[in-house]
Design a protein around this motif. Sequence first.
Motif, PDB file in Angstrom:
ATOM      1  N   ILE A 190     -12.288  -9.217  10.228  1.00 45.54           N
ATOM      2  CA  ILE A 190     -11.889  -8.294   9.171  1.00 45.54           C
ATOM      3  C   ILE A 190     -11.819  -9.044   7.838  1.00 45.54           C
ATOM      4  O   ILE A 190     -11.697 -10.271   7.798  1.00 45.54           O
ATOM      5  N   PHE A 191     -11.907  -8.284   6.739  1.00 45.99           N
ATOM      6  CA  PHE A 191     -11.678  -8.822   5.404  1.00 45.99           C
ATOM      7  C   PHE A 191     -10.196  -8.678   5.083  1.00 45.99           C
ATOM      8  O   PHE A 191      -9.669  -7.561   5.035  1.00 45.99           O
ATOM      9  N   THR A 192      -9.512  -9.790   4.817  1.00 46.11           N
ATOM     10  CA  THR A 192      -8.115  -9.747   4.416  1.00 46.11           C
ATOM     11  C   THR A 192      -7.999 -10.279   3.000  1.00 46.11           C
ATOM     12  O   THR A 192      -8.376 -11.416   2.720  1.00 46.11           O
ATOM     13  N   VAL A 193      -7.493  -9.454   2.095  1.00 42.37           N
ATOM     14  CA  VAL A 193      -7.336  -9.832   0.698  1.00 42.37           C
ATOM     15  C   VAL A 193      -6.097 -10.712   0.557  1.00 42.37           C
ATOM     16  O   VAL A 193      -4.989 -10.302   0.910  1.00 42.37           O
ATOM     17  N   THR A 194      -6.286 -11.918   0.016  1.00 43.18           N
ATOM     18  CA  THR A 194      -5.161 -12.831  -0.205  1.00 43.18           C
ATOM     19  C   THR A 194      -4.810 -12.980  -1.674  1.00 43.18           C
ATOM     20  O   THR A 194      -3.692 -13.336  -2.013  1.00 43.18           O
ATOM     21  N   ASP A 195      -5.792 -12.724  -2.574  1.00 43.51           N
ATOM     22  CA  ASP A 195      -5.604 -12.838  -4.014  1.00 43.51           C
ATOM     23  C   ASP A 195      -6.341 -11.681  -4.688  1.00 43.51           C
ATOM     24  O   ASP A 195      -7.404 -11.267  -4.219  1.00 43.51           O
ATOM     25  N   MET A 196      -5.788 -11.189  -5.813  1.00 43.08           N
ATOM     26  CA  MET A 196      -6.454 -10.160  -6.622  1.00 43.08           C
ATOM     27  C   MET A 196      -6.206 -10.462  -8.090  1.00 43.08           C
ATOM     28  O   MET A 196      -5.167 -11.023  -8.452  1.00 43.08           O
ATOM     29  N   VAL A 197      -7.145 -10.042  -8.952  1.00 42.08           N
ATOM     30  CA  VAL A 197      -6.934 -10.209 -10.390  1.00 42.08           C
ATOM     31  C   VAL A 197      -5.829  -9.276 -10.852  1.00 42.08           C
ATOM     32  O   VAL A 197      -5.600  -8.205 -10.279  1.00 42.08           O
ATOM     33  N   ASP A 198      -5.154  -9.693 -11.885  1.00 43.64           N
ATOM     34  CA  ASP A 198      -4.031  -8.940 -12.419  1.00 43.64           C
ATOM     35  C   ASP A 198      -4.493  -7.575 -12.924  1.00 43.64           C
ATOM     36  O   ASP A 198      -5.514  -7.456 -13.602  1.00 43.64           O
ATOM     37  N   GLY A 199      -3.749  -6.518 -12.570  1.00 41.49           N
ATOM     38  CA  GLY A 199      -4.040  -5.175 -13.042  1.00 41.49           C
ATOM     39  C   GLY A 199      -4.970  -4.376 -12.153  1.00 41.49           C
ATOM     40  O   GLY A 199      -5.140  -3.175 -12.362  1.00 41.49           O
ATOM     41  N   LEU A 200      -5.578  -5.022 -11.179  1.00 40.90           N
ATOM     42  CA  LEU A 200      -6.483  -4.323 -10.260  1.00 40.90           C
ATOM     43  C   LEU A 200      -5.672  -3.719  -9.116  1.00 40.90           C
ATOM     44  O   LEU A 200      -4.914  -4.426  -8.443  1.00 40.90           O
ATOM     45  N   SER A 201      -5.837  -2.422  -8.877  1.00 43.21           N
ATOM     46  CA  SER A 201      -5.111  -1.774  -7.794  1.00 43.21           C
ATOM     47  C   SER A 201      -5.846  -1.955  -6.467  1.00 43.21           C
ATOM     48  O   SER A 201      -7.063  -2.208  -6.443  1.00 43.21           O
ATOM     49  N   ARG A 202      -5.131  -1.806  -5.402  1.00 43.31           N
ATOM     50  CA  ARG A 202      -5.752  -1.908  -4.074  1.00 43.31           C
ATOM     51  C   ARG A 202      -6.782  -0.800  -3.872  1.00 43.31           C
ATOM     52  O   ARG A 202      -7.839  -1.034  -3.282  1.00 43.31           O
ATOM     53  N   ASP A 203      -6.477   0.387  -4.356  1.00 40.30           N
ATOM     54  CA  ASP A 203      -7.426   1.495  -4.214  1.00 40.30           C
ATOM     55  C   ASP A 203      -8.723   1.210  -4.968  1.00 40.30           C
ATOM     56  O   ASP A 203      -9.816   1.490  -4.469  1.00 40.30           O
ATOM     57  N   GLU A 204      -8.596   0.658  -6.176  1.00 42.79           N
ATOM     58  CA  GLU A 204      -9.790   0.352  -6.970  1.00 42.79           C
ATOM     59  C   GLU A 204     -10.633  -0.716  -6.290  1.00 42.79           C
ATOM     60  O   GLU A 204     -11.861  -0.613  -6.226  1.00 42.79           O
ATOM     61  N   LEU A 205      -9.974  -1.748  -5.767  1.00 47.13           N
ATOM     62  CA  LEU A 205     -10.710  -2.800  -5.072  1.00 47.13           C
ATOM     63  C   LEU A 205     -11.418  -2.239  -3.843  1.00 47.13           C
ATOM     64  O   LEU A 205     -12.578  -2.570  -3.580  1.00 47.13           O
ATOM     65  N   GLN A 206     -10.745  -1.365  -3.117  1.00 44.33           N
ATOM     66  CA  GLN A 206     -11.361  -0.751  -1.945  1.00 44.33           C
ATOM     67  C   GLN A 206     -12.567   0.090  -2.358  1.00 44.33           C
ATOM     68  O   GLN A 206     -13.615   0.060  -1.701  1.00 44.33           O
ATOM     69  N   ASN A 207     -12.452   0.814  -3.445  1.00 44.77           N
ATOM     70  CA  ASN A 207     -13.550   1.655  -3.912  1.00 44.77           C
ATOM     71  C   ASN A 207     -14.764   0.830  -4.345  1.00 44.77           C
ATOM     72  O   ASN A 207     -15.893   1.325  -4.305  1.00 44.77           O
ATOM     73  N   ARG A 208     -14.528  -0.394  -4.760  1.00 49.82           N
ATOM     74  CA  ARG A 208     -15.618  -1.269  -5.192  1.00 49.82           C
ATOM     75  C   ARG A 208     -16.211  -2.067  -4.037  1.00 49.82           C
ATOM     76  O   ARG A 208     -17.099  -2.898  -4.252  1.00 49.82           O
ATOM     77  N   SER A 209     -15.713  -1.829  -2.836  1.00 46.70           N
ATOM     78  CA  SER A 209     -16.154  -2.563  -1.655  1.00 46.70           C
ATOM     79  C   SER A 209     -16.877  -1.637  -0.691  1.00 46.70           C
ATOM     80  O   SER A 209     -16.628  -0.427  -0.673  1.00 46.70           O
ATOM     81  N   GLY A 210     -17.765  -2.207   0.109  1.00 45.93           N
ATOM     82  CA  GLY A 210     -18.510  -1.426   1.089  1.00 45.93           C
ATOM     83  C   GLY A 210     -18.030  -1.653   2.505  1.00 45.93           C
ATOM     84  O   GLY A 210     -18.757  -1.374   3.465  1.00 45.93           O
ATOM     85  N   ALA A 211     -16.816  -2.158   2.645  1.00 44.96           N
ATOM     86  CA  ALA A 211     -16.220  -2.397   3.964  1.00 44.96           C
ATOM     87  C   ALA A 211     -14.719  -2.166   3.858  1.00 44.96           C
ATOM     88  O   ALA A 211     -14.131  -2.229   2.767  1.00 44.96           O
ATOM     89  N   GLN A 212     -14.088  -1.913   4.991  1.00 46.53           N
ATOM     90  CA  GLN A 212     -12.644  -1.716   5.020  1.00 46.53           C
ATOM     91  C   GLN A 212     -11.941  -3.032   4.695  1.00 46.53           C
ATOM     92  O   GLN A 212     -12.236  -4.068   5.277  1.00 46.53           O
ATOM     93  N   LEU A 213     -10.994  -2.967   3.753  1.00 45.41           N
ATOM     94  CA  LEU A 213     -10.220  -4.138   3.380  1.00 45.41           C
ATOM     95  C   LEU A 213      -8.818  -4.060   3.980  1.00 45.41           C
ATOM     96  O   LEU A 213      -8.236  -2.981   4.101  1.00 45.41           O
TER      97      LEU A 213
END
Length: 229
Positions: A190-213
């Motif tokens: 699985i893809f597990t998110v450990t770091d994200m850029v400031d201001g990016l929501s989890r929903d937005e990151l998921q929408n920009r991805s082609g796999a389940q995060l």
Amino acid sequence: MSAAFTPLTRDGIAARLAQDIQDGWHVNLGIGMPELVANYLPEGREILLHSENGVLGMGPSPDEADIDWTLINAGKKPITLLPGASFFDHAWSFGIVRGGHLELCVLGGYQVAPNGDLANWARDANDPLPAIGGAMDLAAGAQRIFVMMTHNDKTGAPKVLESCQFPLTGAGIAKRVYTDLCVLDLTGGIFTVTDMVDGLSRDELQNRSGAQLHFADQVAVMQDVTQAG
């Protein structure tokens, strides 16, 4: 609507990845974006950088005034050398790769899947390096592979996918992915998110991805230290 966020620059991705390179590792930096990692290795760690054309002990990129074109890496980019650096032929160089002596190889990526599949090689004659090249050996020989890439391609299509659509460089090889939006750990398929850029929501990151995060219990905020000040 999600809050405003700024993706990391290429140098910002390189600086974040460099923090995870451990003291004492022998590391190959792939052609392209991964070459930038050489400029951001943490002080105080003894890290030996390898290049397939027969160099061990590369330093950061030289200033323009200090370029010596007799010193280049596998991507034909000018390099510097650290004290004790060595040169050798291709047989020795690929002996290091195929013998499992590299603790890490950093490769660019076109597509990555959660099972660790990686597609990273140029696909037609219009690409700068239209062949799989040494990445095939590195994918098979390095002890671990970190992937460094943008999260989406120039058209906005995701490069993080449930399964790769391009020909594979290696199957099940990627251990971690560093993008301009996040860091992904690849464990347990699985893809597990450990770091994200400031201001990016989890929903937005998921929408920009082609796999389940999936998301770690504590997700760190990624800062682009190369843009500070």
